[in-house]
Design a protein around this motif. Structure first.
Motif, PDB file in Angstrom:
ATOM      1  N   GLU A 264       1.178   4.108   1.304  1.00 25.23           N
ATOM      2  CA  GLU A 264       0.827   5.055   2.362  1.00 25.23           C
ATOM      3  C   GLU A 264       2.062   5.851   2.732  1.00 25.23           C
ATOM      4  OE1 GLU A 264      -2.055   3.536   5.464  1.00 25.23           O
ATOM      5  OE2 GLU A 264      -1.032   1.697   4.924  1.00 25.23           O
TER       6      GLU A 264
ATOM      7  N   ARG B  11       4.058  -5.044  12.626  1.00 20.02           N
ATOM      8  CA  ARG B  11       3.707  -4.374  13.894  1.00 20.02           C
ATOM      9  C   ARG B  11       3.777  -5.340  15.054  1.00 20.02           C
ATOM     10  NH1 ARG B  11      -1.365  -0.536  12.129  1.00 20.02           N
ATOM     11  NH2 ARG B  11      -0.247   0.348  10.358  1.00 20.02           N
TER      12      ARG B  11
ATOM     13  N   ARG C 118       0.872  -1.188   0.000  1.00 17.80           N
ATOM     14  CA  ARG C 118       0.000   0.000   0.000  1.00 17.80           C
ATOM     15  C   ARG C 118       0.898   1.222   0.000  1.00 17.80           C
ATOM     16  NH1 ARG C 118      -4.395  -1.565   4.742  1.00 17.80           N
ATOM     17  NH2 ARG C 118      -4.817  -3.654   3.945  1.00 17.80           N
TER      18      ARG C 118
ATOM     19  N   GLY D 112      -1.159  -7.535  11.345  1.00  9.61           N
ATOM     20  CA  GLY D 112      -0.009  -6.794  10.803  1.00  9.61           C
ATOM     21  C   GLY D 112       1.257  -7.407  11.384  1.00  9.61           C
TER      22      GLY D 112
ATOM     23  N   PHE E 251       4.403  -4.484   3.515  1.00  8.41           N
ATOM     24  CA  PHE E 251       4.311  -4.994   4.882  1.00  8.41           C
ATOM     25  C   PHE E 251       3.763  -6.408   4.790  1.00  8.41           C
ATOM     26  CE2 PHE E 251      -0.318  -4.563   5.279  1.00  8.41           C
ATOM     27  CZ  PHE E 251      -0.583  -3.702   4.237  1.00  8.41           C
TER      28      PHE E 251
ATOM     29  N   ALA F 168      -3.307  -0.329  15.510  1.00  6.76           N
ATOM     30  CA  ALA F 168      -3.986  -1.593  15.194  1.00  6.76           C
ATOM     31  C   ALA F 168      -2.976  -2.674  14.825  1.00  6.76           C
ATOM     32  CB  ALA F 168      -4.971  -1.389  14.053  1.00  6.76           C
ATOM     33  N   VAL F 169      -2.972  -3.774  15.588  1.00 10.23           N
ATOM     34  CA  VAL F 169      -2.092  -4.884  15.208  1.00 10.23           C
ATOM     35  C   VAL F 169      -2.824  -5.936  14.387  1.00 10.23           C
ATOM     36  CG1 VAL F 169      -0.128  -4.944  16.787  1.00 10.23           C
ATOM     37  CG2 VAL F 169      -2.315  -5.743  17.578  1.00 10.23           C
ATOM     38  N   ALA F 170      -4.148  -5.918  14.468  1.00 12.52           N
ATOM     39  CA  ALA F 170      -4.918  -6.870  13.666  1.00 12.52           C
ATOM     40  C   ALA F 170      -6.322  -6.327  13.471  1.00 12.52           C
ATOM     41  CB  ALA F 170      -4.990  -8.221  14.373  1.00 12.52           C
ATOM     42  N   GLY F 171      -6.930  -6.722  12.376  1.00  2.07           N
ATOM     43  CA  GLY F 171      -8.293  -6.270  12.132  1.00  2.07           C
ATOM     44  C   GLY F 171      -9.030  -7.321  11.334  1.00  2.07           C
TER      45      GLY F 171
ATOM     46  N   GLN G 100       1.318  -9.614   6.204  1.00  2.00           N
ATOM     47  CA  GLN G 100       0.118  -9.943   6.973  1.00  2.00           C
ATOM     48  C   GLN G 100       0.021 -11.450   7.202  1.00  2.00           C
ATOM     49  OE1 GLN G 100      -3.328  -8.264   4.975  1.00  2.00           O
ATOM     50  NE2 GLN G 100      -3.203  -6.376   6.181  1.00  2.00           N
TER      51      GLN G 100
ATOM     52  N   ARG H 202     -13.792   0.241  10.086  1.00  2.00           N
ATOM     53  CA  ARG H 202     -12.827  -0.398   9.192  1.00  2.00           C
ATOM     54  C   ARG H 202     -12.846   0.275   7.816  1.00  2.00           C
ATOM     55  NH1 ARG H 202      -9.512  -3.036  10.131  1.00  2.00           N
ATOM     56  NH2 ARG H 202      -9.688  -5.044   9.136  1.00  2.00           N
TER      57      ARG H 202
ATOM     58  N   GLY I  25       5.909   1.484  12.025  1.00  2.00           N
ATOM     59  CA  GLY I  25       4.734   0.608  12.015  1.00  2.00           C
ATOM     60  C   GLY I  25       3.912   0.712  10.741  1.00  2.00           C
ATOM     61  N   ARG I  26       4.355   1.579   9.814  1.00  2.00           N
ATOM     62  CA  ARG I  26       3.617   1.679   8.546  1.00  2.00           C
ATOM     63  C   ARG I  26       4.604   1.656   7.387  1.00  2.00           C
ATOM     64  NH1 ARG I  26      -0.722   6.210   8.373  1.00  2.00           N
ATOM     65  NH2 ARG I  26       0.897   7.542   7.571  1.00  2.00           N
ATOM     66  N   TYR I  27       4.456   0.670   6.534  1.00  2.00           N
ATOM     67  CA  TYR I  27       5.390   0.490   5.425  1.00  2.00           C
ATOM     68  C   TYR I  27       4.605   0.346   4.136  1.00  2.00           C
ATOM     69  CZ  TYR I  27       7.949  -0.458   9.605  1.00  2.00           C
ATOM     70  OH  TYR I  27       8.464  -0.336  10.854  1.00  2.00           O
TER      71      TYR I  27
ATOM     72  N   ALA J  24      -6.811 -10.049   9.453  1.00  2.00           N
ATOM     73  CA  ALA J  24      -5.409  -9.931   9.047  1.00  2.00           C
ATOM     74  C   ALA J  24      -4.628  -9.347  10.220  1.00  2.00           C
ATOM     75  CB  ALA J  24      -5.286  -9.026   7.835  1.00  2.00           C
TER      76      ALA J  24
HETATM   77  P1  AMP Z   1      -6.319  -3.897   7.174  1.00  2.00           P
HETATM   78  O1  AMP Z   1      -6.249  -4.856   6.025  1.00  2.00           O
HETATM   79  O2  AMP Z   1      -6.185  -2.476   6.785  1.00  2.00           O
HETATM   80  O3  AMP Z   1      -7.428  -4.198   8.089  1.00  2.00           O
HETATM   81  O4  AMP Z   1      -5.005  -4.184   8.012  1.00  2.00           O
HETATM   82  C1  AMP Z   1      -4.852  -5.276   8.889  1.00  2.00           C
HETATM   83  C2  AMP Z   1      -3.605  -5.050   9.703  1.00  2.00           C
HETATM   84  O5  AMP Z   1      -2.470  -4.925   8.833  1.00  2.00           O
HETATM   85  C3  AMP Z   1      -3.607  -3.724  10.461  1.00  2.00           C
HETATM   86  O6  AMP Z   1      -4.237  -3.890  11.698  1.00  2.00           O
HETATM   87  C4  AMP Z   1      -2.139  -3.431  10.603  1.00  2.00           C
HETATM   88  O7  AMP Z   1      -1.608  -4.091  11.727  1.00  2.00           O
HETATM   89  C5  AMP Z   1      -1.536  -4.021   9.358  1.00  2.00           C
HETATM   90  N1  AMP Z   1      -1.231  -2.964   8.360  1.00  2.00           N
HETATM   91  C6  AMP Z   1      -2.086  -2.336   7.521  1.00  2.00           C
HETATM   92  N2  AMP Z   1      -1.448  -1.437   6.756  1.00  2.00           N
HETATM   93  C7  AMP Z   1      -0.134  -1.490   7.117  1.00  2.00           C
HETATM   94  C8  AMP Z   1       1.044  -0.811   6.691  1.00  2.00           C
HETATM   95  N3  AMP Z   1       1.022   0.099   5.718  1.00  2.00           N
HETATM   96  N4  AMP Z   1       2.216  -1.118   7.302  1.00  2.00           N
HETATM   97  C9  AMP Z   1       2.260  -2.052   8.281  1.00  2.00           C
HETATM   98  N5  AMP Z   1       1.187  -2.738   8.713  1.00  2.00           N
HETATM   99  C10 AMP Z   1      -0.002  -2.467   8.147  1.00  2.00           C
END
Ligand code: AMP
Length: 418
Positions: free
Chosen positions: A112, A307, A110, A304, A122, A277-280, A124, A255, A117-119, A302
């Protein structure tokens, strides 16, 4: 040459926690009946746009999308659910048995703004279940996540849960939300104003401070649930309570993806600053049908991975590469040749053995053995060979034994495998 922004190498000195998590996750998934699936890193752009939703941050701003040489629009996967649903439909997995449980571990992409913690690449750990309508599976997914984090020694995490309703109750909520937003129009950012027509639910996700403040008293999906959704959510909550899983009902959790219905959740930590957020995860009862399959309920989450490892590194600050079982000090050509064969045979037997092929002094080689944190050192020089008495030194106790060349490998295996 440098990695591109937001992309990084995970070096061997950091890998032990990654491997520990992977092992625990695989053991747990298997015990809960999940099967591993591996899916491509690239899919048609259309798959993600259709499932995640055209008017979402991921699809509008974050996907790595490009045209291949024939002009087909392709995208590096930003998440796994869409691809796993595609696979479930493509291989008609529902025909033999609609109930399927999958897990996969791998990179997502992604674009971003990178920060701790944001790459942009990354990892999953992803789990999906198809074909189960019952609320027990919602509880079980949250229970499973909780159990994994417990096994990894993590504390201070909290599960935030919400219900997003279903196509029966969503329109009433959407109408109430639109009425509310209409009264706050002057305080919303441009992005949110544009989303009012197309996807008002996404406005709740907006990170802009002004929008967040304006939305403080916004209507919540929980207040508009139909009876079925309300019963479903009640079962999830009581089941979790009975199992001793702590959770917080969080009305504002929506979400960032369009496909969710009913239960949605996030596991949050205070250890990582803004990236909490470590997982969602969540339920997506309409997605299989939306992507061309038969009506099939679905649910997934998923984690992260990056993280999760960062949180673990804060607890266990000394991740280590496991030391060597044996370092072979070979001095002279004849000993080097023997040492080479011994090391290969020991490696074959699963013993972590190293030898330095460079002609070096005894002192330099012992230094190297220490650097590798070797449990034992085998010392073979000209004298040891002529006397047929190779020295094995235990580096902890400093005790030495003499071994004969003919039986050296089996003797070593006996001693080192203890
Ligand atoms: P999501 O698919 O957005 O629900 O993401 C699930 C989990 O993936 C999140 O809770 C984060 O822990 C991790 N995550 C999402 N985007 C990133 C990112 N850009 N870098 C690192 N971890 C991420």
């Amino acid at each position: 040459m440098q990695t591109i922004r937001g992309f990084r190498d995970i070096l061997p000195e950091h890998i032990s926690l990654w491997q520990k998590v992977e092992k625990e996750a695989k053991d747990l998934f298997e015990a809960f009946g999940f099967k591993e699936i591996r899916i491509p890193i690239i899919e048609k752009t259309h798959l993600f746009a259709r499932s995640i939703g055209e008017v979402t941050d991921i699809v509008e701003k974050e996907m790595y999308t490009f045209a291949d040489r024939k002009g087909d629009k392709l995208t590096l996967r930003p998440e796994a659910t869409a691809s796993i649903v595609r696979s479930y439909i493509q291989h008609k997995m529902y025909a033999a048995d609609p109930v399927r449980k999958f897990f996969m571990i791998g990179p997502m992409f992604r674009r971003e703004r990178p920060q701790k913690g944001r790459y942009r690449q990354f990892y999953q750990i992803d789990a999906e279940v198809f074909g189960i309508e019952s609320a027990y599976i919602d509880s079980q997914m949250i229970f499973l996540l909780n159990e994994l984090f417990k096994r990894l020694g993590l504390t201070g995490l909290s599960a935030h849960i919400n219900s997003l309703g279903c196509p029966d109750c969503r329109p009433d909520f959407q109408k109430a939300l639109l009425d509310f937003l209409e009264s706050k129009k002057d305080r919303l950012c441009e992005n949110c104003l544009r989303r009012m027509d197309k996807n008002p639910l996404r406005i709740i996700d907006c990170k802009a401070t002004d929008c967040q403040e304006a939305l403080q008293d916004a209507p919540a999906t929980l207040d508009y649930l139909c009876n079925e959704c309300e019963d479903h959510f009640a079962t999830v909550k009581t089941t979790l309570e009975h199992q001793g899983v702590d959770f917080i009902v969080d009305k504002s959790l929506v979400r960032g993806l369009d496909y969710y219905t009913r239960t949605a959740w996030e596991i949050q930590t205070t250890a990582l600053g803004a990236q909490s957020a470590v997982a969602g995860g969540g339920r997506y009862d309409g997605l299989v049908k939306e992507l061309g399959g038969p009506q099939t309920p679905g649910i997934g989450f998923a984690i992260g991975f990056d993280r999760l490892v960062e949180v673990m590194e804060q607890i266990d600050k000394t991740p280590q590469i496991p030391g060597l079982d044996l370092f072979i000090v070979s001095l002279g050509d004849a000993a080097m040749e023997k040492g080479y064969h011994w090391s290969c045979e020991l490696n074959q037997a699963g013993i972590r053995t190293e030898i330095d092929f460079r002609a070096k002094s005894m002192k330099a080689l012992m230094k190297r053995a220490n650097k590798f944190n070797a449990q034992y050192v085998l010392i073979a020089g000209e004298n040891e060979l002529t006397q047929n008495a190779i020295i094995l030194r235990n580096m902890n106790t400093k005790e030495q034994v003499l071994l004969a060349v003919e039986t050296l490998v089996p003797e070593l295996i006996k001693i080192l495998k203890k």
